[in-house]
Scaffold this motif. Structure first.
Motif, PDB file in Angstrom:
ATOM      1  N   GLN B  40       0.827  -1.205   0.000  1.00  0.00           N
ATOM      2  CA  GLN B  40       0.000   0.000   0.000  1.00  0.00           C
ATOM      3  C   GLN B  40       0.861   1.255   0.000  1.00  0.00           C
ATOM      4  O   GLN B  40       0.559   2.235  -0.668  1.00  0.00           O
ATOM      5  N   LEU B  41       1.945   1.192   0.750  1.00  0.00           N
ATOM      6  CA  LEU B  41       2.793   2.370   0.883  1.00  0.00           C
ATOM      7  C   LEU B  41       3.647   2.614  -0.357  1.00  0.00           C
ATOM      8  O   LEU B  41       4.002   3.742  -0.663  1.00  0.00           O
ATOM      9  N   SER B  42       4.016   1.545  -1.105  1.00  0.00           N
ATOM     10  CA  SER B  42       4.891   1.739  -2.267  1.00  0.00           C
ATOM     11  C   SER B  42       4.099   1.724  -3.578  1.00  0.00           C
ATOM     12  O   SER B  42       3.732   2.778  -4.099  1.00  0.00           O
ATOM     13  N   ILE B  43       3.814   0.560  -4.082  1.00  0.00           N
ATOM     14  CA  ILE B  43       3.176   0.439  -5.389  1.00  0.00           C
ATOM     15  C   ILE B  43       1.787   1.064  -5.390  1.00  0.00           C
ATOM     16  O   ILE B  43       1.419   1.795  -6.313  1.00  0.00           O
ATOM     17  N   GLY B  44       1.065   0.826  -4.349  1.00  0.00           N
ATOM     18  CA  GLY B  44      -0.279   1.387  -4.228  1.00  0.00           C
ATOM     19  C   GLY B  44      -0.241   2.906  -4.319  1.00  0.00           C
ATOM     20  O   GLY B  44      -1.030   3.534  -5.020  1.00  0.00           O
ATOM     21  N   GLU B  45       0.766   3.456  -3.629  1.00  0.00           N
ATOM     22  CA  GLU B  45       0.882   4.912  -3.582  1.00  0.00           C
ATOM     23  C   GLU B  45       1.240   5.485  -4.970  1.00  0.00           C
ATOM     24  O   GLU B  45       0.647   6.457  -5.427  1.00  0.00           O
ATOM     25  N   ILE B  46       2.196   4.826  -5.613  1.00  0.00           N
ATOM     26  CA  ILE B  46       2.623   5.275  -6.949  1.00  0.00           C
ATOM     27  C   ILE B  46       1.440   5.249  -7.905  1.00  0.00           C
ATOM     28  O   ILE B  46       1.140   6.231  -8.615  1.00  0.00           O
ATOM     29  N   SER B  47       0.718   4.104  -7.874  1.00  0.00           N
ATOM     30  CA  SER B  47      -0.404   3.935  -8.783  1.00  0.00           C
ATOM     31  C   SER B  47      -1.475   4.994  -8.518  1.00  0.00           C
ATOM     32  O   SER B  47      -2.039   5.570  -9.443  1.00  0.00           O
ATOM     33  N   ARG B  48      -1.705   5.264  -7.236  1.00  0.00           N
ATOM     34  CA  ARG B  48      -2.718   6.278  -6.898  1.00  0.00           C
ATOM     35  C   ARG B  48      -2.304   7.668  -7.393  1.00  0.00           C
ATOM     36  O   ARG B  48      -3.098   8.410  -7.968  1.00  0.00           O
ATOM     37  N   GLU B 147       3.747  -0.274 -17.806  1.00  0.00           N
ATOM     38  CA  GLU B 147       4.717  -1.364 -17.851  1.00  0.00           C
ATOM     39  C   GLU B 147       5.644  -1.363 -16.632  1.00  0.00           C
ATOM     40  O   GLU B 147       5.849  -2.385 -15.986  1.00  0.00           O
ATOM     41  N   ASP B 148       6.160  -0.178 -16.260  1.00  0.00           N
ATOM     42  CA  ASP B 148       7.099  -0.095 -15.129  1.00  0.00           C
ATOM     43  C   ASP B 148       6.419  -0.510 -13.839  1.00  0.00           C
ATOM     44  O   ASP B 148       6.945  -1.284 -13.050  1.00  0.00           O
ATOM     45  N   LEU B 149       5.218   0.029 -13.700  1.00  0.00           N
ATOM     46  CA  LEU B 149       4.472  -0.265 -12.483  1.00  0.00           C
ATOM     47  C   LEU B 149       4.151  -1.754 -12.405  1.00  0.00           C
ATOM     48  O   LEU B 149       4.295  -2.393 -11.367  1.00  0.00           O
ATOM     49  N   TYR B 150       3.777  -2.288 -13.573  1.00  0.00           N
ATOM     50  CA  TYR B 150       3.424  -3.690 -13.659  1.00  0.00           C
ATOM     51  C   TYR B 150       4.621  -4.544 -13.317  1.00  0.00           C
ATOM     52  O   TYR B 150       4.533  -5.507 -12.534  1.00  0.00           O
ATOM     53  N   PHE B 151       5.765  -4.157 -13.829  1.00  0.00           N
ATOM     54  CA  PHE B 151       7.018  -4.860 -13.564  1.00  0.00           C
ATOM     55  C   PHE B 151       7.338  -4.840 -12.069  1.00  0.00           C
ATOM     56  O   PHE B 151       7.668  -5.836 -11.456  1.00  0.00           O
ATOM     57  N   LEU B 152       7.172  -3.660 -11.514  1.00  0.00           N
ATOM     58  CA  LEU B 152       7.431  -3.477 -10.079  1.00  0.00           C
ATOM     59  C   LEU B 152       6.522  -4.389  -9.258  1.00  0.00           C
ATOM     60  O   LEU B 152       6.949  -5.062  -8.316  1.00  0.00           O
ATOM     61  N   GLN B 153       5.279  -4.398  -9.714  1.00  0.00           N
ATOM     62  CA  GLN B 153       4.275  -5.207  -9.027  1.00  0.00           C
ATOM     63  C   GLN B 153       4.668  -6.679  -9.038  1.00  0.00           C
ATOM     64  O   GLN B 153       4.597  -7.363  -8.026  1.00  0.00           O
ATOM     65  N   GLN B 154       5.093  -7.143 -10.233  1.00  0.00           N
ATOM     66  CA  GLN B 154       5.480  -8.538 -10.379  1.00  0.00           C
ATOM     67  C   GLN B 154       6.625  -8.876  -9.448  1.00  0.00           C
ATOM     68  O   GLN B 154       6.612  -9.890  -8.744  1.00  0.00           O
ATOM     69  N   ARG B 155       7.595  -7.982  -9.411  1.00  0.00           N
ATOM     70  CA  ARG B 155       8.761  -8.230  -8.550  1.00  0.00           C
ATOM     71  C   ARG B 155       8.340  -8.248  -7.086  1.00  0.00           C
ATOM     72  O   ARG B 155       8.829  -9.054  -6.293  1.00  0.00           O
ATOM     73  N   PHE B 156       7.429  -7.360  -6.768  1.00  0.00           N
ATOM     74  CA  PHE B 156       6.951  -7.300  -5.387  1.00  0.00           C
ATOM     75  C   PHE B 156       6.270  -8.610  -4.997  1.00  0.00           C
ATOM     76  O   PHE B 156       6.529  -9.182  -3.941  1.00  0.00           O
ATOM     77  N   ILE B 157       5.426  -9.082  -5.922  1.00  0.00           N
ATOM     78  CA  ILE B 157       4.712 -10.329  -5.625  1.00  0.00           C
ATOM     79  C   ILE B 157       5.686 -11.480  -5.472  1.00  0.00           C
ATOM     80  O   ILE B 157       5.595 -12.277  -4.532  1.00  0.00           O
ATOM     81  N   ASN B 158       6.674 -11.522  -6.366  1.00  0.00           N
ATOM     82  CA  ASN B 158       7.669 -12.590  -6.265  1.00  0.00           C
ATOM     83  C   ASN B 158       8.394 -12.543  -4.930  1.00  0.00           C
ATOM     84  O   ASN B 158       8.544 -13.553  -4.246  1.00  0.00           O
ATOM     85  N   ALA B 159       8.819 -11.329  -4.610  1.00  0.00           N
ATOM     86  CA  ALA B 159       9.541 -11.165  -3.345  1.00  0.00           C
ATOM     87  C   ALA B 159       8.656 -11.593  -2.183  1.00  0.00           C
ATOM     88  O   ALA B 159       9.094 -12.278  -1.252  1.00  0.00           O
ATOM     89  N   SER B 160       7.374 -11.223  -2.258  1.00  0.00           N
ATOM     90  CA  SER B 160       6.450 -11.572  -1.178  1.00  0.00           C
ATOM     91  C   SER B 160       6.317 -13.078  -1.053  1.00  0.00           C
ATOM     92  O   SER B 160       6.386 -13.628   0.045  1.00  0.00           O
ATOM     93  N   LEU B 161       6.162 -13.715  -2.207  1.00  0.00           N
ATOM     94  CA  LEU B 161       6.006 -15.166  -2.163  1.00  0.00           C
ATOM     95  C   LEU B 161       7.226 -15.835  -1.564  1.00  0.00           C
ATOM     96  O   LEU B 161       7.118 -16.721  -0.706  1.00  0.00           O
TER      97      LEU B 161
END
Lengths: 229, 467
Positions: B40-48, B147-161
């Motif tokens: 929420q604080l990183s990707i969520g914030e950027i997207s918002r 694309e950048d945001l999407y990429f970031l998101q993917q990396r975030f999800i991977n890291a989370s997993l």
């Protein structure tokens, strides 16, 4: 006088029956709580000797039921449980006296006699004076005299004599005396009571006066009316 | 299936497994919460913020469209579209398309709702997010490269997993380890219990000395074991004492009975023959009930019979009761009742302790002795000027049925002082012997610390004052 003896131990029961019959009581026996309750409710008794631990119905339950049914006759509880708590419980349930096994038969007799006397004249009239033969005691002025001659007594001696005079002709055991005069709940076992009674005797039987305070060996004492003898 | 359930039930019955599963579960929940907040604080914030900017641009263009001439607006728009790198701005009216895209996709939602769409750039397909604004003459599209945001998101999800997986592994291991640690300490309790069950009453649970809950439990259990051990010893002590010491009088009684029976033909049994036997039996019964009472006192907890007891009254009664006997022995009893004389206790038991102590002093003090009874704040002291008791026997006289060599000829059962001690301890106090020259002083305390009670009274007083 009819007495109901409730006791499940056969030997004790037969000794009680024999001893009490010899004393002129009419004895009926019951060996368990149910029988005891039935007999007590049906028969006409002046006193019940009730063992605490009984088959079928516990002694205290029998007592409780009897009291609930409005029976006020004196009940003497016999028990092998001798702690103060047990005693208090037994008396609270409506027992009039509590005797711990093993007991001396003479002690039982003395207590029975006192219970019967007490219940025959329910309200002991508040006497202001007691008289046994030529011995008299004024409870208000606390003066004691025999054949008109005053006797000076120590406070405890006065109480001892008072108890004896309240039970003239009856055997009073040491334990009874100690309980009545000292109000502590234990049996001092030593001969202290005897020594106190001996002192009292010296005072009431002084000079050439006839003996009135008899010693019943191994049991206790009896105050008798000297003029009757 | 059933066996699998059984297996799990069996596993779950073990504390270690339950603990591990629970521990891992909690850890997972915690990490998930952290990931959520981070997202929420990183990707969520950027997207918002991107969406906010998007809407701002859309509004700006809308405003321009209303204020400028249509041709001016188109000119300005194409300029804007060329200048902005991060943004796609496109416009399409009935005649032509203008800006970054060859045509404006018509399936998009109107601002401020944002939706994604694909744009072909050469061979590449890129994902854009944007919205459309319908103007008077055409449709305006504003979008940004996702694309950048999407990429970031993917990396975030991977890291989370990965981190969640690590959490499970770590949680399982550390949960297992921790529970093993706990169990190892519990095992010590079990081992001790087993040893005690095996009959070794002196076994105790070891303590780590860290003072944690387990140490507390250990010390509580150890204290309980000590108490049980004492009770156990007391019981077996009484049994031994009964067996040894009642044997003599019972033996005597048996001999007397036997001889009375065998001699019946010659001399019939009379009251005189039987009376000593009755006396002997009474003594045995008394010893027996005294011992029972001692045990009862030592293990009794209920203090329902406690009340305010007037020690002075009890002292007077005891002296009065003993006086005739003392006088026969030419002894004098002095009473010093200057101290506080009310204590909390069982009236009959306190009387008994006082009377027994006084009677003992009279019995063993010898003819002509002076007995001095002093009342204290916690109890009383009886001092005599008789022969006293040698110090090495001071402990022994408190043992049941113990009788000093010198007093074997005096009547008694060796239960007097033990009973006094039991009564004192029942009240929370103790008994102390000390030698005088000459004589013996027996100090009986019904409570140990007088300051506690004094404070207690003070508190009561204050409350009363407030009332």
């Amino acid at each position: 006088m009819r007495i109901l003896v409730v006791e499940d131990d056969q030997v004790t029961q037969s000794f009680l029956k024999k001893g009490l019959t010899e004393q002129g009581y009419h004895v009926v026996v019951a060996s368990d709580g149910q029988d005891a309750l039935f007999q007590a409710l049906e028969g006409d008794f002046q006193l019940i000797i009730l063992d605490r631990m009984l088959p079928k119905l516990d002694g205290l339950t029998v007592l409780n039921t009897l009291r609930s049914a409005g029976r006020t006759l004196p009940v003497l509880i016999l028990s092998a449980l001798d702690s103060v708590d047990d005693r208090v419980k037994g008396l609270r349930e409506g027992g009039d006296d509590y005797l711990v096994k093993p007991f001396a038969f003479a002690e039982l007799l003395a207590r029975i006699e006192i219970l019967l006397k007490r219940s025959s004249h329910q309200q002991p009239a508040e006497h202001s004076a007691l008289t046994v033969g030529d011995l008299s005691m004024n409870l208000i002025t606390r003066e004691v005299s025999r054949q008109g001659r005053p006797i000076t007594l120590q406070p405890k001696e006065f109480q001892l004599l008072r108890y004896l005079m309240e039970h003239p002709g009856q055997v009073v055991t040491r334990t009874l005396l100690f309980e009545a005069v000292w109000h502590y709940d234990f049996d001092p076992q030593t001969n202290v009571i005897d020594v106190h009674v001996a002192r009292l005797r010296k005072k009431v039987e002084s000079d050439d006066l006839a003996p009135i305070l008899e010693t019943i060996r191994g049991v206790g004492y009896r105050l008798v009316d000297s003029s009757v003898r | 299936m059933a066996s699998a359930i059984d297996w799990w039930t069996a596993r779950f019955a073990s504390f270690a497994w339950r603990f591990t599963v629970l521990f891992t579960g909690i850890l997972l929940l915690l990490i998930s919460a952290i990931i959520f907040v981070l997202y929420q604080l990183s990707i969520g914030e950027i997207s918002r913020s991107k969406q906010q900017q998007l809407n701002l641009i859309a509004q700006q263009q809308q405003l321009l469209a209303e204020q400028l001439q249509y041709s001016e607006f188109l000119q300005q728009l194409s300029l804007q579209a060329e200048q902005s790198r991060d943004w796609i701005i496109a416009y399409q009216d009935s005649q032509a398309a203008l800006g970054d895209l060859s045509r404006v996709p018509n399936h998009l939602q109107g601002c401020p709702d944002v939706s994604s769409f694909l744009v072909a750039q050469g061979d590449d397909l890129r994902v854009y997010s944007g919205c459309i604004v319908t103007l008077a003459q055409g449709t305006l599209l504003v979008a940004f490269d996702e694309e950048d945001l999407y990429f970031l998101q993917q990396r975030f999800i991977n890291a989370s997993l990965v981190s969640l997986l690590l959490t499970i592994i770590l949680g399982a291991f550390s949960g297992r380890y921790l529970s093993k640690q706990l169990l190892r300490r519990i095992k010590r309790f079990n081992q001790t219990a087993a040893v005690v069950q095996g009959g070794n009453w002196s076994a105790r649970v070891p303590s780590t000395g860290r003072g944690d809950e387990f140490d507390l439990l250990a010390s509580n259990i150890n204290r309980m074991l000590t108490q049980l051990e004492h009770s156990f010893q007391a019981v077996s002590g009484v049994t031994d004492a009964i067996a040894h010491d009642l044997r003599t009088p019972l033996g005597r009684l048996r001999l007397a009975l036997e001889s009375a029976i065998t001699q019946t033909p010659q001399e019939p049994i009379t009251a005189a023959t039987l009376e000593p036997m009755l006396k002997e039996l009474d003594d045995i019964l008394h010893t027996f009930s005294s011992m029972l009472e001692l045990s009862r006192l030592e293990h009794k907890q209920a203090r329902s019979s406690f009340q305010e007891v007037d020690l002075q009254q009890i002292a007077d009664d005891a002296i009065e009761l003993l006086q005739p006997i003392a006088q026969d022995r030419q002894q004098s009893i002095l009473l010093d009742a200057s101290g506080v004389t009310t204590i909390e206790g069982d009236r009959s038991l306190v009387f008994r302790a006082l009377f027994n102590t006084l009677e003992n002093a009279s019995k063993y003090g010898g003819d002509g002795a002076t007995l001095k009874l002093s009342l204290t704040a916690t109890g009383f002291t009886v001092a005599d000027n008789g022969p006293g008791i040698a110090t090495e026997f001071h402990d022994k006289v408190f043992q049941r049925l113990y009788r000093l060599e010198s007093s074997r000829t005096t009547p008694g059962y060796g239960l007097g002082l033990p009973l006094v001690k039991a009564i004192a301890e029942f009240h929370g106090g103790d008994v102390e012997l000390s030698n005088l020259s000459p004589g013996l002083a027996v100090t009986v305390r019904f409570r140990k610390d007088r300051s506690i009670s004094a404070n207690g009274r003070e508190t009561v007083g204050t409350t009363a004052a407030f009332d």
